[in-house]
Design an enzyme around this catalytic site. Structure first.
Site, PDB file in Angstrom:
ATOM      1  N   ALA A  12       0.844  -1.200   0.000  1.00 57.40           N
ATOM      2  CA  ALA A  12       0.000   0.000   0.000  1.00 57.40           C
ATOM      3  C   ALA A  12       0.877   1.247   0.000  1.00 57.40           C
ATOM      4  CB  ALA A  12      -0.928  -0.017   1.208  1.00 57.40           C
ATOM      5  N   LYS A 180      11.175  -0.326 -18.776  1.00 61.84           N
ATOM      6  CA  LYS A 180      11.023   0.541 -17.606  1.00 61.84           C
ATOM      7  C   LYS A 180      12.386   1.106 -17.171  1.00 61.84           C
ATOM      8  CE  LYS A 180       9.546   2.386 -13.852  1.00 61.84           C
ATOM      9  NZ  LYS A 180       8.453   3.273 -13.557  1.00 61.84           N
ATOM     10  N   ASN A 184      13.450   5.225 -17.456  1.00 59.86           N
ATOM     11  CA  ASN A 184      13.956   6.039 -16.346  1.00 59.86           C
ATOM     12  C   ASN A 184      15.402   6.476 -16.575  1.00 59.86           C
ATOM     13  OD1 ASN A 184      11.676   6.303 -14.856  1.00 59.86           O
ATOM     14  ND2 ASN A 184      12.125   4.661 -13.417  1.00 59.86           N
ATOM     15  N   PHE A 186      16.788   7.127 -19.471  1.00 59.03           N
ATOM     16  CA  PHE A 186      16.757   8.216 -20.457  1.00 59.03           C
ATOM     17  C   PHE A 186      16.315   9.523 -19.806  1.00 59.03           C
ATOM     18  CE2 PHE A 186      16.528   6.354 -25.013  1.00 59.03           C
ATOM     19  CZ  PHE A 186      17.548   5.463 -24.721  1.00 59.03           C
ATOM     20  N   CYS A 236      13.397   6.227  -7.895  1.00 60.30           N
ATOM     21  CA  CYS A 236      13.598   5.378  -9.079  1.00 60.30           C
ATOM     22  C   CYS A 236      14.880   5.624  -9.875  1.00 60.30           C
ATOM     23  CB  CYS A 236      12.424   5.545 -10.031  1.00 60.30           C
ATOM     24  SG  CYS A 236      10.979   4.627  -9.492  1.00 60.30           S
ATOM     25  N   LYS A 239      18.386   4.239  -8.636  1.00 63.30           N
ATOM     26  CA  LYS A 239      18.274   2.786  -8.480  1.00 63.30           C
ATOM     27  C   LYS A 239      18.181   2.100  -9.844  1.00 63.30           C
ATOM     28  CE  LYS A 239      13.981   1.547  -7.193  1.00 63.30           C
ATOM     29  NZ  LYS A 239      13.259   0.974  -8.309  1.00 63.30           N
TER      30      LYS A 239
HETATM   31  C1  UDX Z   1      10.124   9.051 -12.147  1.00 59.74           C
HETATM   32  C2  UDX Z   1       9.605   8.860 -13.572  1.00 59.74           C
HETATM   33  O1  UDX Z   1       9.300  10.144 -14.149  1.00 59.74           O
HETATM   34  C3  UDX Z   1       8.393   7.973 -13.588  1.00 59.74           C
HETATM   35  O2  UDX Z   1       7.967   7.715 -14.926  1.00 59.74           O
HETATM   36  C4  UDX Z   1       8.724   6.670 -12.904  1.00 59.74           C
HETATM   37  O3  UDX Z   1       7.585   5.839 -12.848  1.00 59.74           O
HETATM   38  C5  UDX Z   1       9.254   6.917 -11.501  1.00 59.74           C
HETATM   39  O4  UDX Z   1      10.380   7.784 -11.549  1.00 59.74           O
HETATM   40  P1  UDX Z   1       9.456  10.546 -10.051  1.00 59.74           P
HETATM   41  O5  UDX Z   1      10.655   9.971  -9.387  1.00 59.74           O
HETATM   42  O6  UDX Z   1       8.183  10.607  -9.293  1.00 59.74           O
HETATM   43  O7  UDX Z   1       9.141   9.752 -11.407  1.00 59.74           O
HETATM   44  O8  UDX Z   1       9.799  12.062 -10.437  1.00 59.74           O
HETATM   45  P2  UDX Z   1      10.221  12.874 -11.743  1.00 59.74           P
HETATM   46  O9  UDX Z   1       9.192  13.902 -11.991  1.00 59.74           O
HETATM   47  O10 UDX Z   1      10.569  12.004 -12.866  1.00 59.74           O
HETATM   48  O11 UDX Z   1      11.508  13.642 -11.204  1.00 59.74           O
HETATM   49  C6  UDX Z   1      12.667  12.948 -10.778  1.00 59.74           C
HETATM   50  C7  UDX Z   1      13.722  13.919 -10.319  1.00 59.74           C
HETATM   51  O12 UDX Z   1      14.273  14.637 -11.418  1.00 59.74           O
HETATM   52  C8  UDX Z   1      13.200  14.982  -9.347  1.00 59.74           C
HETATM   53  O13 UDX Z   1      14.139  15.187  -8.325  1.00 59.74           O
HETATM   54  C9  UDX Z   1      13.050  16.193 -10.219  1.00 59.74           C
HETATM   55  O14 UDX Z   1      13.144  17.390  -9.484  1.00 59.74           O
HETATM   56  C10 UDX Z   1      14.225  16.021 -11.166  1.00 59.74           C
HETATM   57  N1  UDX Z   1      14.041  16.727 -12.439  1.00 59.74           N
HETATM   58  C11 UDX Z   1      13.049  16.364 -13.303  1.00 59.74           C
HETATM   59  C12 UDX Z   1      14.894  17.743 -12.782  1.00 59.74           C
HETATM   60  O15 UDX Z   1      15.804  18.082 -12.022  1.00 59.74           O
HETATM   61  N2  UDX Z   1      14.735  18.379 -13.977  1.00 59.74           N
HETATM   62  C13 UDX Z   1      13.764  18.043 -14.863  1.00 59.74           C
HETATM   63  O16 UDX Z   1      13.681  18.660 -15.933  1.00 59.74           O
HETATM   64  C14 UDX Z   1      12.884  17.009 -14.501  1.00 59.74           C
END
Ligand code: UDX
Length: 433
Positions: A12, A180, A184, A186, A236, A239
């Site tokens: 959950a 997946k 991530n 990329f 994510c 990792k």
């Molecule tokens: C990410 C993926 O986007 C998502 O598809 C996957 O399922 C899980 O991992 P998340 O970790 O929730 O999602 O956040 P995301 O919005 O991708 O941002 C990740 C990190 O990159 C954040 O710390 C964000 O601040 C940073 N970031 C993102 C930047 O520094 N610059 C950007 O342009 C975009």
């Protein structure tokens, strides 16, 4: 979809909670049960205070809970009753070949026949509900035999309640698992690329947002994920890249491993560069100086701190014996203490000598030498910086690790401003930097 389909989700958390809530909302005839061994977590899901913060989640949970959405600690019962089990139907990021491992365990255990699918989740925190409502694609990987394909079709039918068929991709298990990790990697690679560019911008007088805009308008590159920052965080990215790196190494592909590993190296370097700007900006030492750290979450609109750049920034500032006053609108105090004791390997009393948690940005800034923005919370843009300045030690510094503040306005007020990838403030000390 057969009526009366029963779905059970084991776990959950950030993925299970929102995904299953959306599924329950979109498929009223399906019964969705989320199970977890954590009693307080399940109790929270059943209460008015949900255990995670995600815009729009509250409304959906409240609309479905007790109708076709249930939260329970009875894991065995949940599994026994279900036609489709998520986690067994893998959801979150896992090493590739996990499906194979799960199959081996289940088949070894005997009687019941299972098909194991890979169904990676692409939602991002803070936008989970809109991502789930309108996903770019849903990916389902299954075995290519008859029962595997039947299982894929069954799960695809659930998503087809609200996702257009052409966006539901089906493939084999390995391609799904690997996609997946690659997606991530990329995304993280784009952030590291623009962050690498931010260092060039600071050295050359270019503006990283202008460069990102010019580059991003090339339709082959696209404008998203080109925001320079203090470094990416979240559960994510790091990792998954390290997972890919490990995979490459174990498959005898050291060059490929090294290529992806550089994305993490660059990210670490970016955090260090930011701290370095603070230290050198404050005349080469922060010892005994008060730094207001605005934001602790790894990005805005979430209370999640996993791998947040703020943790490393704090760890370094503590190492330099600064006094750090932290304010974040959503992160729980306990979480911050846990993160900082783990990162510094100090006990809590020791950390408390350097760190104070504050209830507002104004409280954090009172008596501070510098403000450092680590998370791009919208509320930081609306702060009364004239009022804040009155209570700060002069000269007042702002280190904007997210480029969210109005730097020209701040300079007009008299702040010395450093912003990632922006032309350097002539008043900022850059000696030794
Ligand atoms: C990410 C993926 O986007 C998502 O598809 C996957 O399922 C899980 O991992 P998340 O970790 O929730 O999602 O956040 P995301 O919005 O991708 O941002 C990740 C990190 O990159 C954040 O710390 C964000 O601040 C940073 N970031 C993102 C930047 O520094 N610059 C950007 O342009 C975009």
């Amino acid at each position: 979809v057969q009526t009366g389909l029963r779905i059970c989700c084991i776990g959950a958390g950030y993925v299970g909670g929102p995904t299953m809530a959306m599924m329950a909302l979109k498929c009223p005839e399906v019964t969705v049960t989320i199970v977890d061994i954590s009693v307080p977590r399940i109790a929270a899901w059943n209460s008015d205070e949900l255990p995670i913060y995600e815009p729009g989640l509250d409304k959906v949970v409240k609309a479905c809970r007790g109708k076709n959405l249930f939260f329970s600690t009875d894991v065995d019962q949940g599994i026994r009753d279900a036609d489709i089990i998520f986690v067994v139907v893998e959801k979150s990021t896992v090493p590739i070949k996990t499906a194979e491992a799960i199959s081996a365990v289940l088949h070894g255990a005997g009687k019941t026949r299972f098909d194991v699918l890979s169904n990676p989740e692409f939602l991002a925190e803070g936008t989970a509900m809109t991502d789930l409502d309108n996903p770019d694609r849903v990916l389902i990987g299954g075995n290519m035999n008859e029962s595997g394909q039947a299982a894929v079709a069954k799960l695809a039918d659930v998503y087809a309640h609200w996702v257009p068929r052409e966006r539901i991709l089906t493939t084999n298990v390995w391609s799904s698992e690997l996609s997946k990790l690659v997606a991530n990697s990329f995304l993280a690679q784009r952030v590291s690329s623009i962050n690498a560019v931010s260092a060039i911008c600071e050295a050359s007088g270019a503006d990283v947002d202008e460069v990102a805009r010019a580059v991003g308008m090339d339709s082959r590159i696209g404008p998203k994920f080109l925001k320079a920052s203090v470094g990416f965080g979240g559960s994510c990215f790091q990792k998954d890249i390290l997972n890919l790196v490990y995979l490459c190494q174990s498959m005898g592909l050291p060059d490929v491993a090294e290529y992806f590993h550089s994305v993490v190296t660059m990210n670490d370097r970016q955090k260090e560069r930011f701290v370095s700007r603070i230290i050198h900006g404050l005349f080469n030492t922060v010892t005994g100086k008060r730094i207001a750290l605005l934001g602790f979450a790894f990005k805005k609109d979430t209370g999640d701190t996993r791998e947040s750049a703020a943790i490393e920034i704090c760890r370094r500032l503590i190492e330099e014996r600064a006094s750090v006053c932290i304010y974040d609108p959503k992160v729980e105090a306990n979480q911050i203490w846990m993160d900082l004791t783990a990162a510094t390997r100090l006990d809590r009393t020791e950390v408390e000598k350097y760190v104070t948690l504050c209830d507002s940005a104004y409280e954090a800034a009172a008596g501070a030498h510098a403000l450092a923005v680590a998370t791009e919370w919208d509320e930081f843009k609306g702060l009364d910086f004239a009022k804040i300045q009155d209570g700060m030690v002069k000269p007042c510094f702002v280190f904007d690790g997210r480029n969210v503040l109005d730097h020209a306005a701040l300079r007009k007020l008299g702040y010395i401003v450093y912003a990632i990838g922006k032309p350097l403030d002539p008043k900022l000390n850059t000696n030794f930097c």
